[in-house]
Enzyme design. Structure first.
Site, PDB file in Angstrom:
ATOM      1  N   HIS A 120       2.285   8.749   3.416  1.00 17.34           N
ATOM      2  CA  HIS A 120       3.219   8.752   4.537  1.00 17.34           C
ATOM      3  C   HIS A 120       4.121   9.986   4.578  1.00 17.34           C
ATOM      4  CE1 HIS A 120       4.745   5.413   7.447  1.00 17.34           C
ATOM      5  NE2 HIS A 120       4.526   6.564   8.060  1.00 17.34           N
ATOM      6  N   ASP A 144       5.839  -0.516   8.866  1.00 17.00           N
ATOM      7  CA  ASP A 144       5.736  -0.257   7.429  1.00 17.00           C
ATOM      8  C   ASP A 144       6.403  -1.397   6.670  1.00 17.00           C
ATOM      9  OD1 ASP A 144       5.752   1.025   4.865  1.00 17.00           O
ATOM     10  OD2 ASP A 144       6.111   2.977   5.787  1.00 17.00           O
ATOM     11  N   HIS A 146       7.869  -0.620   4.010  1.00 16.09           N
ATOM     12  CA  HIS A 146       8.952   0.162   3.395  1.00 16.09           C
ATOM     13  C   HIS A 146       9.657   1.005   4.449  1.00 16.09           C
ATOM     14  CE1 HIS A 146       5.450  -0.321   0.674  1.00 16.09           C
ATOM     15  NE2 HIS A 146       6.358  -0.688  -0.214  1.00 16.09           N
ATOM     16  N   ASP A 148      10.955   4.109   3.844  1.00 14.59           N
ATOM     17  CA  ASP A 148      10.640   5.535   3.636  1.00 14.59           C
ATOM     18  C   ASP A 148      11.785   6.429   4.092  1.00 14.59           C
ATOM     19  OD1 ASP A 148       8.229   4.520   2.808  1.00 14.59           O
ATOM     20  OD2 ASP A 148       7.031   5.352   4.445  1.00 14.59           O
ATOM     21  N   HIS A 161       6.621  10.446  -0.441  1.00 11.55           N
ATOM     22  CA  HIS A 161       6.153   9.499   0.582  1.00 11.55           C
ATOM     23  C   HIS A 161       7.144   8.356   0.816  1.00 11.55           C
ATOM     24  CE1 HIS A 161       3.701   7.320  -2.780  1.00 11.55           C
ATOM     25  NE2 HIS A 161       4.909   6.830  -2.690  1.00 11.55           N
ATOM     26  N   ASP A 252       1.980   2.583   8.832  1.00 16.25           N
ATOM     27  CA  ASP A 252       1.548   2.470   7.440  1.00 16.25           C
ATOM     28  C   ASP A 252       0.731   1.181   7.331  1.00 16.25           C
ATOM     29  OD1 ASP A 252       1.421   2.018   4.635  1.00 16.25           O
ATOM     30  OD2 ASP A 252       3.249   3.204   4.360  1.00 16.25           O
ATOM     31  N   ASP A 254       0.150  -0.595   5.005  1.00 18.43           N
ATOM     32  CA  ASP A 254       0.743  -1.624   4.133  1.00 18.43           C
ATOM     33  C   ASP A 254       1.747  -2.521   4.870  1.00 18.43           C
ATOM     34  OD1 ASP A 254       3.370  -0.486   4.020  1.00 18.43           O
ATOM     35  OD2 ASP A 254       2.915   0.635   2.195  1.00 18.43           O
ATOM     36  N   GLU A 297      -1.903   5.759   4.489  1.00 15.32           N
ATOM     37  CA  GLU A 297      -1.951   4.962   3.255  1.00 15.32           C
ATOM     38  C   GLU A 297      -3.188   4.074   3.125  1.00 15.32           C
ATOM     39  OE1 GLU A 297       0.055   5.594   0.817  1.00 15.32           O
ATOM     40  OE2 GLU A 297       1.874   6.462   1.700  1.00 15.32           O
TER      41      GLU A 297
HETATM   42 MN   LIG Z   1       5.181   4.208   4.468  1.00 14.99          MN
END
Ligand SMILES: [Mn+2]
Length: 341
Positions: A120, A144, A146, A148, A161, A252, A254, A297
């Site tokens: 990312h 995402d 997260h 980030d 990232h 992302d 994830d 990712e």
């Molecule tokens: Mn990310």
């Protein structure tokens, strides 16, 4: 009232798909992998497995003209000693500068850009290049697990990232130390033009930053409470309240639950379902404002079985198809004619 407005813009979205070229730019900026300790982190293979799953052909089949710019290649920077805790700063900074120029070119040519990662950290160059080409404010939808948004000084791991958003936000500029190969980065996104969806693993420092800047977030709690349809309506109302800005979607994989997309670097339980993940893109496509998309990712090396890899890759492809007009109700070309007996 809201329904009516949406229906109108969905028509525009369809036109966009038919008239615009979508552009694939495959990039791999892989920050945490030490070239000595771990020659193949795996995430650099993301673009090729997504291609191999037929992304280009499927986009073409739904009416998109696709130009594949191939993979950007970057030179290793040796040595690239950590700066404070931040790892591989020179490599990631240099790669993102190259990427930013490439994305700017693509946008000036009038295309919708698709960046395949890679990790990312590529969002630094991707969003920077997008904003530079438009020379007008941009809305960013960050999907995402997260946030980030660590700065190099708050990051517990030093992985770039986990930091890309911090370099891009105007309001954080005074908190970012000068880093080698990062002098070209100028903040280009206002905190009020950023929306997060899918958060469920946010560092305390990041949580502080999100609250300090009053960033709009739809964590998994809000997805549970409101439902994904309401989340998307509120996201688009929020971003387009004053002026309709082009949207940069940074997705992302994830964000989606690891039961569906396990082949990724930092999976977190309790994520979006496949249906919620795809719905986000169907909705954004209908606004007609989607101007660039990062898909990051996807890491085939993190799948424990071939099925895990395929499930992850197929989901990433479906998310991208959703960005360009695929609807689960079905699609047909505007010029289709039924055969006459
Ligand atoms: Mn990310």
């Amino acid at each position: 009232r809201v329904k009516k407005k949406k229906k109108k813009s969905s028509h525009v979205g369809l036109l966009m798909v038919l008239l615009c070229t979508s552009v694939l730019l495959c990039v791999c900026v892989c920050d945490p992998v030490s070239p000595v300790l771990q020659p193949r982190g795996g995430v650099e293979r993301g673009p090729d497995v997504i291609r191999a799953a037929g992304l280009v052909e499927k986009l073409q089949a739904q009416g998109c003209a696709v130009k594949d710019y191939g993979n950007l290649s970057f030179e290793e920077v040796v040595p690239d000693e950590p700066v404070g805790r931040a790892k591989r700063v020179r490599a990631v900074g240099g790669a993102n500068q190259k990427l930013a120029e490439a994305v700017s070119r693509v946008k000036r040519d009038g295309h919708t850009a698709v960046m395949l990662g890679g990790d990312h950290s590529l969002a630094i160059g991707s969003i920077h290049g997008h904003a530079a080409a438009l020379q007008s404010p941009l809305g960013v939808v960050w999907v995402d697990a997260h946030a980030d948004i660590n700065t190099p000084l708050t990051s517990p791991t030093g992985n770039l990232h986990g930091q890309p958003m911090s370099y891009l936000i105007h309001e954080l500029q005074s908190k970012i130390p000068a880093l080698p190969s990062f002098s070209w980065v100028k903040p280009c996104v206002a905190a009020k033009d950023l929306v997060y969806i899918g958060l469920r693993d946010v560092d305390p420092e990041e949580h502080y930053i999100l609250k300090l800047l009053d960033v709009k977030t739809f964590s998994m709690t809000e997805v549970d409470r409101l439902g994904i349809a309401r989340v998307m309506e509120e996201t688009c109302d929020y971003l387009t309240a004053k002026v309709k800005k082009p949207i940069h979607l940074s997705y992302d994989i994830d964000a989606i639950d690891p039961s569906v997309t396990p082949a990724t670097g930092t999976p977190v339980v309790g994520g979006l379902s496949y249906r919620e993940g795809v719905y986000i893109t169907e909705h954004l496509c209908q606004t007609g404002l989607l101007s660039a998309v990062d898909m990051v990712e996807v890491n085939p090396a993190r799948g424990r079985t071939e099925d895990e890899v395929q499930s992850t890759v197929r989901t990433a492809v479906d998310v991208l198809l959703g960005c360009f007009g695929r609807r689960r109700e079905g699609n047909h070309p505007a010029d289709y004619r039924m055969p006459e007996p």
